[in-house]
Design a protein around this motif. Structure first.
Motif, short mmCIF file in Angstrom:
data_model
loop_
_atom_site.label_atom_id
_atom_site.label_comp_id
_atom_site.label_asym_id
_atom_site.label_seq_id
_atom_site.Cartn_x
_atom_site.Cartn_y
_atom_site.Cartn_z
N GLY A 109 1.69 22.76 -6.82
CA GLY A 109 2.80 23.36 -7.58
C GLY A 109 3.70 22.30 -8.17
O GLY A 109 4.13 21.39 -7.48
N ALA A 110 3.95 22.42 -9.47
CA ALA A 110 4.80 21.45 -10.17
C ALA A 110 6.26 21.88 -10.11
O ALA A 110 6.57 23.05 -9.91
N ALA A 111 7.13 20.91 -10.30
CA ALA A 111 8.56 21.20 -10.35
C ALA A 111 8.92 21.72 -11.74
O ALA A 111 8.26 21.38 -12.72
N ALA A 119 17.12 15.41 -13.47
CA ALA A 119 17.03 14.24 -12.60
C ALA A 119 16.97 12.95 -13.42
O ALA A 119 17.63 11.96 -13.09
N VAL A 120 16.21 12.96 -14.50
CA VAL A 120 16.10 11.78 -15.38
C VAL A 120 17.47 11.47 -16.00
O VAL A 120 17.88 10.31 -16.08
N GLN A 121 18.18 12.53 -16.42
CA GLN A 121 19.50 12.35 -17.04
C GLN A 121 20.49 11.71 -16.05
O GLN A 121 21.20 10.76 -16.39
N LEU A 122 20.50 12.21 -14.80
CA LEU A 122 21.40 11.66 -13.79
C LEU A 122 21.04 10.21 -13.46
O LEU A 122 21.92 9.37 -13.28
N HIS A 123 19.75 9.95 -13.38
CA HIS A 123 19.26 8.60 -13.09
C HIS A 123 19.73 7.64 -14.18
O HIS A 123 20.21 6.54 -13.89
N SER A 124 19.62 8.05 -15.44
CA SER A 124 20.03 7.14 -16.52
C SER A 124 21.56 6.97 -16.55
O SER A 124 22.05 5.92 -16.92
N GLU A 125 22.30 8.01 -16.12
CA GLU A 125 23.76 7.88 -16.01
C GLU A 125 24.13 6.79 -15.00
O GLU A 125 25.01 5.96 -15.24
N ILE A 126 23.45 6.82 -13.86
CA ILE A 126 23.72 5.81 -12.81
C ILE A 126 23.39 4.42 -13.33
O ILE A 126 24.15 3.47 -13.13
N LEU A 127 22.25 4.29 -14.01
CA LEU A 127 21.87 2.98 -14.55
C LEU A 127 22.90 2.50 -15.57
O LEU A 127 23.25 1.31 -15.60
N SER A 128 23.41 3.41 -16.42
CA SER A 128 24.36 2.97 -17.45
C SER A 128 25.69 2.56 -16.81
O SER A 128 26.34 1.63 -17.27
N ILE A 129 26.09 3.23 -15.71
CA ILE A 129 27.30 2.81 -14.99
C ILE A 129 27.12 1.38 -14.47
O ILE A 129 28.02 0.57 -14.49
N ALA A 130 25.88 1.11 -14.02
CA ALA A 130 25.59 -0.23 -13.48
C ALA A 130 25.25 -1.24 -14.58
O ALA A 130 24.99 -2.41 -14.30
N ALA A 139 6.28 6.78 -15.82
CA ALA A 139 6.48 7.58 -14.61
C ALA A 139 5.43 8.68 -14.50
O ALA A 139 5.09 9.33 -15.48
N ASP A 140 4.95 8.86 -13.28
CA ASP A 140 3.99 9.93 -12.98
C ASP A 140 4.81 11.20 -12.74
O ASP A 140 5.62 11.27 -11.82
N THR A 141 4.60 12.22 -13.59
CA THR A 141 5.46 13.41 -13.50
C THR A 141 5.27 14.18 -12.20
O THR A 141 6.16 14.89 -11.77
N SER A 142 4.13 14.01 -11.53
CA SER A 142 3.93 14.74 -10.27
C SER A 142 4.72 14.12 -9.13
O SER A 142 4.92 14.74 -8.09
N SER A 143 5.17 12.88 -9.31
CA SER A 143 5.99 12.25 -8.27
C SER A 143 7.19 11.55 -8.90
O SER A 143 7.56 10.44 -8.53
N LEU A 144 7.80 12.23 -9.88
CA LEU A 144 8.96 11.68 -10.59
C LEU A 144 10.11 11.37 -9.62
O LEU A 144 10.79 10.37 -9.77
N SER A 145 10.27 12.23 -8.62
CA SER A 145 11.37 12.04 -7.65
C SER A 145 11.25 10.67 -6.97
O SER A 145 12.24 9.97 -6.79
#
Length: 203
Positions: A109-111, A119-130, A139-145
């Motif tokens: 079952g996929a997410a 999740a990608v948006q939040l991840h890029s927000e954190i990177l831009s803060i840093a 990225a492998d979409t089945s294990s993006l997390s």
């Protein structure tokens, strides 16, 4: 049940697909890694914290590159996470630990796509803060997390919990709520740093 795999207890949580640079200096691990290189064998990375002991879930690692060999036998190498496993029984017959393990796969079952996008948006927000950026095209979409969490210096208890979940949908839900919680704190810290850096200086 797989045969015994060598164990490398570390204060890290390794995810499938995530690189793990290692500096090998203890004699028992020089012996262990030497065998893994010679026989093309993976080893198991499992979180070991002084107060909690070893975790139940770890991840096998494959040696990708030996970066440097030192005259005294020490090694710098890059390994990469492969498959998750559950610790069944630890074997202490050799100088290094080995273990009987059960390999773990995700439930089918996929997410939902919107969860992945959030999740990608939040991840890029954190990177831009840093002040950093990352290319997610590989990225492998089945294990993006795992891919997103593996690239951030997150709390190890949280990472261990993520490693133990057997559904990408559950992992992304957990990751989203965690990142939403820490982003305001990171923003405040970054703003405070900027203010402190700008005090009394003429730019």
């Amino acid at each position: 049940m797989d045969s015994l795999i060598p164990l490398f207890p570390l204060d890290v949580v390794l995810f499938p697909g995530t690189p793990l640079p290692l500096h090998i200096f203890e004699p028992r691990y020089k012996e262990m890694i030497g065998e893994c290189i010679a026989q093309h064998l993976p080893f198991g990375v499992i979180r070991a914290a002084a107060e909690q002991g070893m975790a139940e879930i770890g991840c096998t690692a494959e040696i990708v590159t030996v970066v440097k060999e030192y005259p005294d036998g020490r090694l710098d190498l890059v390994s990469e996470g492969r498959r998750r496993f559950e610790l069944v029984r630890v074997n202490e017959e050799r100088s290094f630990l080995r273990a009987e393990v059960l390999m773990i796969d995700d439930e089918p079952g996929a997410a939902p796509q919107e969860d992945a996008a959030r999740a990608v948006q939040l991840h890029s927000e954190i990177l831009s803060i840093a002040g950093a950026a990352q290319d997610l095209s590989a990225a492998d979409t089945s294990s993006l997390s795992f891919y997103l969490a593996g690239s951030l210096p997150l709390d190890l208890d949280f990472k261990q919990k993520l490693l133990s979940l057997r559904s990408e949908r559950e992992r992304l839900t957990l990751l989203i709520s965690y990142l939403e919680t820490i982003i305001p704190n990171l923003r405040r810290a970054a703003t405070a740093r900027q203010k402190a850096g700008g005090n009394g200086h003429v730019h």
